[in-house]
Design an enzyme around this catalytic site. Structure first.
Site, PDB file in Angstrom:
ATOM      1  N   ALA A  81      -0.375  -3.499   6.520  1.00  0.00           N
ATOM      2  CA  ALA A  81       0.858  -3.970   5.877  1.00  0.00           C
ATOM      3  C   ALA A  81       1.559  -2.804   5.185  1.00  0.00           C
ATOM      4  O   ALA A  81       0.905  -1.852   4.746  1.00  0.00           O
ATOM      5  CB  ALA A  81       0.512  -5.040   4.856  1.00  0.00           C
ATOM      6  N   GLY A 135      -3.643  -5.212   8.195  1.00  0.00           N
ATOM      7  CA  GLY A 135      -2.890  -6.081   9.101  1.00  0.00           C
ATOM      8  C   GLY A 135      -2.948  -5.594  10.550  1.00  0.00           C
ATOM      9  O   GLY A 135      -2.856  -6.398  11.483  1.00  0.00           O
ATOM     10  N   GLU A 154      -5.962  -7.051  11.787  1.00  0.00           N
ATOM     11  CA  GLU A 154      -5.749  -8.501  11.931  1.00  0.00           C
ATOM     12  C   GLU A 154      -4.978  -8.818  13.216  1.00  0.00           C
ATOM     13  O   GLU A 154      -5.273  -9.785  13.908  1.00  0.00           O
ATOM     14  CB  GLU A 154      -5.019  -9.047  10.710  1.00  0.00           C
ATOM     15  CG  GLU A 154      -5.876  -8.980   9.457  1.00  0.00           C
ATOM     16  CD  GLU A 154      -5.212  -9.686   8.293  1.00  0.00           C
ATOM     17  OE1 GLU A 154      -5.474 -10.873   8.101  1.00  0.00           O
ATOM     18  OE2 GLU A 154      -4.420  -9.025   7.588  1.00  0.00           O
ATOM     19  N   GLU A 205      -7.773  -4.128   2.062  1.00  0.00           N
ATOM     20  CA  GLU A 205      -7.014  -5.024   1.194  1.00  0.00           C
ATOM     21  C   GLU A 205      -7.629  -5.235  -0.181  1.00  0.00           C
ATOM     22  O   GLU A 205      -6.962  -5.116  -1.216  1.00  0.00           O
ATOM     23  CB  GLU A 205      -6.807  -6.393   1.865  1.00  0.00           C
ATOM     24  CG  GLU A 205      -5.779  -6.386   2.975  1.00  0.00           C
ATOM     25  CD  GLU A 205      -6.360  -6.051   4.344  1.00  0.00           C
ATOM     26  OE1 GLU A 205      -7.467  -5.477   4.403  1.00  0.00           O
ATOM     27  OE2 GLU A 205      -5.703  -6.349   5.359  1.00  0.00           O
TER      28      GLU A 205
HETATM   29  N1  COA Z   1       2.266   1.237   4.229  1.00  0.00           N
HETATM   30  C1  COA Z   1       3.350   2.022   4.061  1.00  0.00           C
HETATM   31  N2  COA Z   1       3.415   3.299   4.489  1.00  0.00           N
HETATM   32  C2  COA Z   1       2.329   3.791   5.098  1.00  0.00           C
HETATM   33  C3  COA Z   1       1.170   3.038   5.303  1.00  0.00           C
HETATM   34  C4  COA Z   1       1.162   1.707   4.849  1.00  0.00           C
HETATM   35  N3  COA Z   1       0.124   0.892   5.044  1.00  0.00           N
HETATM   36  N4  COA Z   1       0.256   3.807   5.939  1.00  0.00           N
HETATM   37  C5  COA Z   1       0.832   4.992   6.126  1.00  0.00           C
HETATM   38  N5  COA Z   1       2.097   4.994   5.628  1.00  0.00           N
HETATM   39  C6  COA Z   1       3.065   6.089   5.643  1.00  0.00           C
HETATM   40  C7  COA Z   1       2.780   7.117   4.535  1.00  0.00           C
HETATM   41  O1  COA Z   1       3.344   6.696   3.330  1.00  0.00           O
HETATM   42  C8  COA Z   1       3.431   8.339   5.135  1.00  0.00           C
HETATM   43  O2  COA Z   1       4.825   8.235   4.941  1.00  0.00           O
HETATM   44  P1  COA Z   1       5.656   9.549   4.430  1.00  0.00           P
HETATM   45  O3  COA Z   1       5.407  10.584   5.495  1.00  0.00           O
HETATM   46  O4  COA Z   1       7.068   9.065   4.388  1.00  0.00           O
HETATM   47  O5  COA Z   1       5.063   9.916   3.114  1.00  0.00           O
HETATM   48  C9  COA Z   1       3.189   8.209   6.631  1.00  0.00           C
HETATM   49  O6  COA Z   1       2.941   6.823   6.842  1.00  0.00           O
HETATM   50  C10 COA Z   1       1.993   8.988   7.095  1.00  0.00           C
HETATM   51  O7  COA Z   1       0.865   8.596   6.324  1.00  0.00           O
HETATM   52  P2  COA Z   1      -0.030   9.634   5.506  1.00  0.00           P
HETATM   53  O8  COA Z   1      -0.667   8.900   4.366  1.00  0.00           O
HETATM   54  O9  COA Z   1       0.750  10.853   5.154  1.00  0.00           O
HETATM   55  O10 COA Z   1      -1.116  10.011   6.606  1.00  0.00           O
HETATM   56  P3  COA Z   1      -2.617  10.452   6.386  1.00  0.00           P
HETATM   57  O11 COA Z   1      -3.108  10.857   7.718  1.00  0.00           O
HETATM   58  O12 COA Z   1      -2.723  11.428   5.280  1.00  0.00           O
HETATM   59  O13 COA Z   1      -3.393   9.116   5.911  1.00  0.00           O
HETATM   60  C11 COA Z   1      -4.005   6.788   6.007  1.00  0.00           C
HETATM   61  C12 COA Z   1      -3.489   8.025   6.774  1.00  0.00           C
HETATM   62  C13 COA Z   1      -3.977   5.609   6.983  1.00  0.00           C
HETATM   63  C14 COA Z   1      -5.446   7.051   5.527  1.00  0.00           C
HETATM   64  C15 COA Z   1      -3.110   6.523   4.768  1.00  0.00           C
HETATM   65  O14 COA Z   1      -1.747   6.551   5.200  1.00  0.00           O
HETATM   66  C16 COA Z   1      -3.369   5.199   4.111  1.00  0.00           C
HETATM   67  O15 COA Z   1      -4.329   5.047   3.379  1.00  0.00           O
HETATM   68  N6  COA Z   1      -2.471   4.199   4.357  1.00  0.00           N
HETATM   69  C17 COA Z   1      -2.548   2.905   3.715  1.00  0.00           C
HETATM   70  C18 COA Z   1      -3.581   2.046   4.404  1.00  0.00           C
HETATM   71  C19 COA Z   1      -3.666   0.684   3.778  1.00  0.00           C
HETATM   72  O16 COA Z   1      -4.025   0.518   2.630  1.00  0.00           O
HETATM   73  N7  COA Z   1      -3.371  -0.334   4.614  1.00  0.00           N
HETATM   74  C20 COA Z   1      -3.595  -1.705   4.301  1.00  0.00           C
HETATM   75  C21 COA Z   1      -2.565  -2.335   3.512  1.00  0.00           C
HETATM   76  S1  COA Z   1      -3.028  -4.015   3.171  1.00  0.00           S
END
Ligand code: COA
Length: 263
Positions: free
Chosen positions: A65, A110, A113, A133
């Site tokens: 999400a 998500g 999911e 989550e």
């Molecule tokens: N929601 C919104 N934006 C997200 C996202 C999410 N779930 N996952 C990644 N992005 C965005 C980042 O903000 C970043 O945007 P930016 O370049 O404008 O700053 C871009 O996608 C790339 O992600 P980044 O975090 O820089 O990559 P990474 O390789 O360092 O890390 C993850 C990858 C997946 C570990 C990390 O992005 C993350 O933890 N995301 C959230 C995962 C999450 O909690 N999902 C469940 C939500 S219920």
């Protein structure tokens, strides 16, 4: 491709491939992306296909999400969002033809999911699975917890939701979360091979088997056995089943007519 280019729908052989295209945000499932996915499901290519394959980019099937969208929402809006995403995934799960997720990179929250709403998951070695989550103060609520319990049982579902951070492709496979693990970059090709096989099977039998199996976990033994018999009784009357039996007794190859994807 939908208006904003967030989701691409393309026919490939007997399959329809639905591609999440918000790659710069790792396919974070914003309201707009969810809406584009819902629209994609209505495209005629989807209905005409023998199998639907969902996929993302090289770095992410989907990182879940859109957390930045959630930040400023009040609880009611968040609930509405999740009800919305759950609705889209229910529609994915209810597609009559088989569905496959071709997964590379992150498959989180998500995103997982959505993958759980499809019938099969083909992961390449770069795939990473997880349900973050609870760590951010919410719970998987687009059908994921329910599907996990049905798929893996209560104890495993609790382990994945509460104890585990990330799972690699091989571990996800050994738990039964993933159907097959393939070399990096090969998930879509392998999914298309599976789609070809599935689309080559008699369409009605495939749809009935899929639906009957989906009903089994909530059915009593008696209801499940009755469902099987009723399904058999209905399918035995179809031209595909009759032709297969005739071809066997006449020792000739069967003429194929009702494959998935055909009229
Ligand atoms: N929601 C919104 N934006 C997200 C996202 C999410 N779930 N996952 C990644 N992005 C965005 C980042 O903000 C970043 O945007 P930016 O370049 O404008 O700053 C871009 O996608 C790339 O992600 P980044 O975090 O820089 O990559 P990474 O390789 O360092 O890390 C993850 C990858 C997946 C570990 C990390 O992005 C993350 O933890 N995301 C959230 C995962 C999450 O909690 N999902 C469940 C939500 S219920």
């Amino acid at each position: 491709m939908n208006e904003e280019g967030l989701v691409e729908v393309r026919s490939q052989g007997s399959a329809c491939v639905i591609i999440l295209r918000r790659e710069r945000k790792l396919n974070a499932l914003s309201t707009a992306l969810e809406g584009a996915l819902a629209d994609a499901l209505e495209q005629p290519e989807v209905g005409a296909s023998g199998c639907v394959v969902f996929t993302g980019g090289e770095r992410a099937f989907s990182a879940g999400a859109d957390v930045s969208e959630m930040r400023d929402q009040d609880p009611a809006a968040i609930l509405a969002y999740y009800r919305g995403t759950g609705g889209v995934y229910e529609r994915v799960a209810e597609l009559p033809q088989p569905t496959i997720s071709a997964i590379a990179g992150y498959c989180l929250g998500g995103g997982l999911e959505l993958a759980l709403a499809t019938d099969f998951r083909v992961a390449d070695r770069s795939a990473t699975f997880g349900l973050p989550e609870v760590g951010i103060g919410i719970v998987p609520s687009s059908g994921g917890m329910h599907r996990l319990v049905r798929m893996l049982g209560v104890a495993r579902a609790k382990e994945l939701v509460l104890l585990r951070d990330r799972l690699g492709a091989d571990e996800a496979h050994s738990l039964g979360l993933v159907t097959e693990v393939v070399a990096e970059g090969a998930a879509l090709d392998r999914s298309l091979e599976m789609a070809d096989r599935l689309a080559g099977l008699p369409r009605t039998a495939v749809a009935v088997a899929k639906q009957a199996i989906d009903y089994m976990p909530e059915s009593s033994r008696e209801a499940g056995l009755a469902l099987e018999r009723l399904a058999y009784g209905m399918l035995a009357q179809t031209p595909d089943a009759r032709e297969a039996a005739r071809a066997f007794t006449e020792k000739r190859p069967k003429r194929r007519r009702g494959q998935a994807g055909s009229a």
